[in-house]
Design a protein around this motif. Structure first.
Motif, PDB file in Angstrom:
ATOM      1  N   ILE A  62      -4.507   9.672 -12.699  1.00 55.36           N
ATOM      2  CA  ILE A  62      -4.355   8.016 -12.921  1.00 55.36           C
ATOM      3  C   ILE A  62      -5.674   7.380 -12.218  1.00 55.36           C
ATOM      4  CG2 ILE A  62      -3.089   6.059 -12.052  1.00 55.36           C
ATOM      5  CD1 ILE A  62      -0.682   7.818 -11.995  1.00 55.36           C
ATOM      6  N   GLN A  63      -6.125   7.917 -11.016  1.00 59.11           N
ATOM      7  CA  GLN A  63      -7.339   7.092 -10.254  1.00 59.11           C
ATOM      8  C   GLN A  63      -8.552   7.351 -11.280  1.00 59.11           C
ATOM      9  OE1 GLN A  63      -7.193   7.280  -6.028  1.00 59.11           O
ATOM     10  NE2 GLN A  63      -9.430   8.077  -6.249  1.00 59.11           N
ATOM     11  N   SER A  64      -8.568   8.638 -11.963  1.00 56.74           N
ATOM     12  CA  SER A  64      -9.686   8.798 -12.727  1.00 56.74           C
ATOM     13  C   SER A  64      -9.976   7.836 -13.844  1.00 56.74           C
ATOM     14  CB  SER A  64      -9.872  10.153 -13.134  1.00 56.74           C
ATOM     15  OG  SER A  64      -9.014  10.543 -14.039  1.00 56.74           O
ATOM     16  N   THR A  65      -8.655   7.150 -14.334  1.00 54.98           N
ATOM     17  CA  THR A  65      -8.647   6.353 -15.402  1.00 54.98           C
ATOM     18  C   THR A  65      -9.254   4.784 -14.985  1.00 54.98           C
ATOM     19  OG1 THR A  65      -6.436   5.614 -15.177  1.00 54.98           O
ATOM     20  CG2 THR A  65      -6.700   7.582 -16.557  1.00 54.98           C
ATOM     21  N   GLY A  66      -9.464   4.660 -13.870  1.00 53.10           N
ATOM     22  CA  GLY A  66      -9.823   3.351 -13.037  1.00 53.10           C
ATOM     23  C   GLY A  66      -8.585   2.463 -12.710  1.00 53.10           C
ATOM     24  N   TRP A  67      -7.302   3.198 -12.952  1.00 51.64           N
ATOM     25  CA  TRP A  67      -6.129   2.129 -12.555  1.00 51.64           C
ATOM     26  C   TRP A  67      -6.056   2.219 -11.110  1.00 51.64           C
ATOM     27  CZ3 TRP A  67      -1.554   2.788 -10.097  1.00 51.64           C
ATOM     28  CH2 TRP A  67      -0.601   1.606 -10.387  1.00 51.64           C
ATOM     29  N   GLY A  68      -5.749   1.200 -10.620  1.00 48.11           N
ATOM     30  CA  GLY A  68      -5.290   1.111  -9.124  1.00 48.11           C
ATOM     31  C   GLY A  68      -6.489   0.862  -8.474  1.00 48.11           C
ATOM     32  N   ASN A  69      -6.386   0.916  -7.114  1.00 47.48           N
ATOM     33  CA  ASN A  69      -7.429   0.381  -6.215  1.00 47.48           C
ATOM     34  C   ASN A  69      -8.464   1.323  -5.821  1.00 47.48           C
ATOM     35  OD1 ASN A  69      -5.930   1.622  -4.352  1.00 47.48           O
ATOM     36  ND2 ASN A  69      -5.394  -0.111  -3.135  1.00 47.48           N
ATOM     37  N   GLY A  70      -8.191   2.468  -6.248  1.00 47.03           N
ATOM     38  CA  GLY A  70      -9.375   3.642  -5.974  1.00 47.03           C
ATOM     39  C   GLY A  70      -8.990   4.706  -4.977  1.00 47.03           C
ATOM     40  N   ASP A  71      -7.792   4.349  -4.097  1.00 42.14           N
ATOM     41  CA  ASP A  71      -7.636   5.213  -2.836  1.00 42.14           C
ATOM     42  C   ASP A  71      -6.126   5.767  -3.010  1.00 42.14           C
ATOM     43  OD1 ASP A  71      -6.113   2.696  -2.603  1.00 42.14           O
ATOM     44  OD2 ASP A  71      -7.027   2.167  -0.350  1.00 42.14           O
ATOM     45  N   LEU A  72      -5.698   5.673  -4.274  1.00 41.53           N
ATOM     46  CA  LEU A  72      -4.176   6.440  -4.357  1.00 41.53           C
ATOM     47  C   LEU A  72      -4.287   7.929  -3.798  1.00 41.53           C
ATOM     48  CD1 LEU A  72      -3.569   5.295  -7.945  1.00 41.53           C
ATOM     49  CD2 LEU A  72      -2.673   4.279  -5.948  1.00 41.53           C
ATOM     50  N   VAL A  73      -5.058   8.611  -3.826  1.00 44.47           N
ATOM     51  CA  VAL A  73      -5.100  10.151  -3.419  1.00 44.47           C
ATOM     52  C   VAL A  73      -5.444  10.042  -1.889  1.00 44.47           C
ATOM     53  CG1 VAL A  73      -6.177  12.191  -3.628  1.00 44.47           C
ATOM     54  CG2 VAL A  73      -5.895  11.003  -5.842  1.00 44.47           C
ATOM     55  N   GLU A  74      -6.344   8.826  -1.558  1.00 42.48           N
ATOM     56  CA  GLU A  74      -6.468   9.305   0.019  1.00 42.48           C
ATOM     57  C   GLU A  74      -5.122   8.742   0.668  1.00 42.48           C
ATOM     58  OE1 GLU A  74      -8.373   7.961  -2.338  1.00 42.48           O
ATOM     59  OE2 GLU A  74     -10.255   9.309  -2.049  1.00 42.48           O
ATOM     60  N   ILE A  75      -4.437   7.540  -0.025  1.00 43.76           N
ATOM     61  CA  ILE A  75      -3.267   7.230   0.901  1.00 43.76           C
ATOM     62  C   ILE A  75      -2.038   8.491   0.961  1.00 43.76           C
ATOM     63  CG2 ILE A  75      -1.398   5.757   0.507  1.00 43.76           C
ATOM     64  CD1 ILE A  75      -3.246   3.526  -0.531  1.00 43.76           C
ATOM     65  N   THR A  76      -2.174   9.090  -0.062  1.00 42.15           N
ATOM     66  CA  THR A  76      -1.127  10.258  -0.363  1.00 42.15           C
ATOM     67  C   THR A  76      -1.520  11.397   0.543  1.00 42.15           C
ATOM     68  OG1 THR A  76      -0.651   9.810  -2.887  1.00 42.15           O
ATOM     69  CG2 THR A  76      -0.114  11.762  -2.032  1.00 42.15           C
ATOM     70  N   ASP A  77      -2.724  11.546   0.817  1.00 41.68           N
ATOM     71  CA  ASP A  77      -3.300  12.620   1.870  1.00 41.68           C
ATOM     72  C   ASP A  77      -2.998  12.447   3.047  1.00 41.68           C
ATOM     73  OD1 ASP A  77      -4.477  14.206  -0.001  1.00 41.68           O
ATOM     74  OD2 ASP A  77      -6.674  13.386   0.357  1.00 41.68           O
ATOM     75  N   ILE A  78      -2.940  10.868   3.475  1.00 38.24           N
ATOM     76  CA  ILE A  78      -2.430  10.383   4.950  1.00 38.24           C
ATOM     77  C   ILE A  78      -1.002  10.677   5.228  1.00 38.24           C
ATOM     78  CG2 ILE A  78      -2.236   8.255   6.463  1.00 38.24           C
ATOM     79  CD1 ILE A  78      -4.891   7.139   5.073  1.00 38.24           C
ATOM     80  N   VAL A  79      -0.086  10.360   4.230  1.00 39.70           N
ATOM     81  CA  VAL A  79       1.125  10.381   4.249  1.00 39.70           C
ATOM     82  C   VAL A  79       1.746  11.990   4.200  1.00 39.70           C
ATOM     83  CG1 VAL A  79       3.366  10.232   2.907  1.00 39.70           C
ATOM     84  CG2 VAL A  79       1.762   8.611   2.813  1.00 39.70           C
ATOM     85  N   ALA A  80       0.843  13.034   3.148  1.00 39.12           N
ATOM     86  CA  ALA A  80       0.935  14.183   3.413  1.00 39.12           C
ATOM     87  C   ALA A  80       0.640  14.895   4.709  1.00 39.12           C
ATOM     88  CB  ALA A  80       0.373  15.084   2.265  1.00 39.12           C
ATOM     89  N   ALA A  81      -0.439  14.409   5.235  1.00 38.50           N
ATOM     90  CA  ALA A  81      -0.670  14.890   6.629  1.00 38.50           C
ATOM     91  C   ALA A  81       0.259  14.646   7.579  1.00 38.50           C
ATOM     92  CB  ALA A  81      -2.049  14.189   7.183  1.00 38.50           C
ATOM     93  N   GLY A  82       1.038  13.565   7.578  1.00 35.49           N
ATOM     94  CA  GLY A  82       2.057  13.200   8.582  1.00 35.49           C
ATOM     95  C   GLY A  82       3.243  14.112   8.383  1.00 35.49           C
ATOM     96  N   VAL A  83       3.610  14.208   7.134  1.00 28.09           N
ATOM     97  CA  VAL A  83       4.806  15.199   6.748  1.00 28.09           C
ATOM     98  C   VAL A  83       4.405  16.788   7.195  1.00 28.09           C
ATOM     99  CG1 VAL A  83       6.203  15.897   4.729  1.00 28.09           C
ATOM    100  CG2 VAL A  83       5.428  13.807   4.762  1.00 28.09           C
ATOM    101  N   PHE A  84       3.366  17.183   6.767  1.00 28.02           N
ATOM    102  CA  PHE A  84       3.111  18.449   7.289  1.00 28.02           C
ATOM    103  C   PHE A  84       3.011  18.655   8.589  1.00 28.02           C
ATOM    104  CE2 PHE A  84       1.991  19.433   2.919  1.00 28.02           C
ATOM    105  CZ  PHE A  84       2.014  20.729   2.993  1.00 28.02           C
ATOM    106  N   GLU A  85       2.645  17.729   9.446  1.00 25.77           N
ATOM    107  CA  GLU A  85       2.789  17.733  10.883  1.00 25.77           C
ATOM    108  C   GLU A  85       4.207  17.855  11.194  1.00 25.77           C
ATOM    109  OE1 GLU A  85       1.640  15.103  15.102  1.00 25.77           O
ATOM    110  OE2 GLU A  85       0.713  14.836  13.247  1.00 25.77           O
ATOM    111  N   GLU A  86       5.074  16.813  10.610  1.00 19.72           N
ATOM    112  CA  GLU A  86       6.514  17.004  10.906  1.00 19.72           C
ATOM    113  C   GLU A  86       7.207  18.254  10.718  1.00 19.72           C
ATOM    114  OE1 GLU A  86      10.310  14.168   9.704  1.00 19.72           O
ATOM    115  OE2 GLU A  86       8.369  13.636   9.006  1.00 19.72           O
ATOM    116  N   MET A  87       6.725  19.157   9.755  1.00 20.65           N
ATOM    117  CA  MET A  87       7.216  20.376   9.299  1.00 20.65           C
ATOM    118  C   MET A  87       7.225  21.214  10.798  1.00 20.65           C
ATOM    119  SD  MET A  87       8.321  20.226   6.198  1.00 20.65           S
ATOM    120  CE  MET A  87       8.087  22.184   5.895  1.00 20.65           C
ATOM    121  N   ASP A  88       6.398  21.000  11.785  1.00 21.06           N
ATOM    122  CA  ASP A  88       6.299  21.996  12.821  1.00 21.06           C
ATOM    123  C   ASP A  88       6.995  21.175  14.039  1.00 21.06           C
ATOM    124  OD1 ASP A  88       5.842  23.571  15.281  1.00 21.06           O
ATOM    125  OD2 ASP A  88       3.788  24.080  14.377  1.00 21.06           O
ATOM    126  N   TYR A  89       8.275  21.767  14.199  1.00 15.93           N
ATOM    127  CA  TYR A  89       9.129  21.068  15.183  1.00 15.93           C
ATOM    128  C   TYR A  89       8.300  21.076  16.580  1.00 15.93           C
ATOM    129  CZ  TYR A  89      12.888  20.705  11.788  1.00 15.93           C
ATOM    130  OH  TYR A  89      13.826  20.154  10.801  1.00 15.93           O
TER     131      TYR A  89
END
Length: 270
Positions: free
Chosen positions: A194-221
């Motif tokens: 989606i981002q490569s088509t020019g839609w959005g503000n250009g940081d969709l993947v980066e935002i998802t990466d931040i969320v993913a990093a938090g969830v992966f950290e949470e996966m280790d109790y």
């Protein structure tokens, strides 16, 4: 059946996810189809004039719950954002915070036994499947027959130690690592397209990466136990804030956390 995904446990690495699922195109494609179907169902509900706001909220909650941990976490966040969704829809999403479909108790007991390396019963009359020493000493004096609460990544049982102390036993869903890894692989790939088509503000993947990093950290109790201690220390100056402490005799593992039991109420009840 989930052991192959354990190699992905640890700090989030988008490149590693992409390499992993490049070798599993059928699984990746199947999950992409599931996301697409859920999105279409939600869109259709939004378009139906016969569906009121509450009905749309119910449909959104149902679809997010079916999709699993990552979608449920999205729903939990949205339930606190009436600035994004109608307040009535937010209310329908709030059960995702505390009420999720639990996984099988036998699987939970098996995981408890494996993570804590316990060969005997979990509690008197409660054995994990294929228990190595069914006549051995039990791990706990007692444990609830079913979870007290079930969340997106795990569920909690109430147990009693042999000294009479009550504890909370948090057990991760056996499929959690697989679901989290697959979902973020799908999301980052789709958003990159989606981002490569020019839609959005250009940081969709980066935002998802931040969320993913938090969830992966949470996966280790183990991280949760450390963060709880840090949180309590940061509020020492108040003098009245405490955090449930991990039980020293049962150190946390990536998928099991045993803490002291603290009676309380949900924030919405205060």
């Amino acid at each position: 059946r989930y052991s192959a995904y354990e190699q992905l446990r640890g700090p989030y690495d988008r490149a590693a996810l992409q390499r992993f699922f490049a070798l599993r195109p059928l699984e990746f494609g199947g999950r992409l189809v599931e996301f697409t179907r859920a999105a279409i169902a939600i869109r259709d509900s939004w378009r139906r004039e016969s569906d009121d706001t509450q009905a749309r909220g119910v449909r959104l909650r149902e679809q997010l719950a079916v999709l699993g941990p990552v979608a449920v976490k999205l729903g939990q966040t949205l339930s606190q954002r009436p600035d994004i969704l109608d307040e009535e829809i937010c209310e329908e999403l709030k059960p995702l915070q505390t009420t999720n479909k639990p996984f099988d108790d036998a699987e939970a007991m098996r995981l408890l036994s494996e993570e804590l390396e316990w060969r005997g019963p979990i509690a008197p009359g409660v054995c994990a499947p294929e228990c190595a020493e069914p006549d051995g000493a039990p791990l706990f004096a007692s444990i609830s027959a079913s979870p007290i609460a079930s969340a997106s990544l795990g569920q909690v049982y109430k147990a009693t130690l042999h000294d009479g102390s009550e504890v909370a036993v948090k057990v991760q869903r056996p499929s959690a690592m697989r679901q989290v890894a697959t979902d973020f692989a799908v999301l980052t790939t789709v958003l990159y397209g989606i981002q490569s088509t020019g839609w959005g503000n250009g940081d969709l993947v980066e935002i998802t990466d931040i969320v993913a990093a938090g969830v992966f950290e949470e996966m280790d109790y183990r991280n949760e136990a450390v963060n709880a201690q840090r949180f309590e220390r940061s509020l020492d100056f108040l003098g009245y804030v405490s955090v449930p402490a991990a039980v020293p005799s049962l150190p946390p593992t990536p998928r099991v956390l045993v803490t002291e039991w603290v009676a309380g109420r949900h924030l919405s009840d205060l």
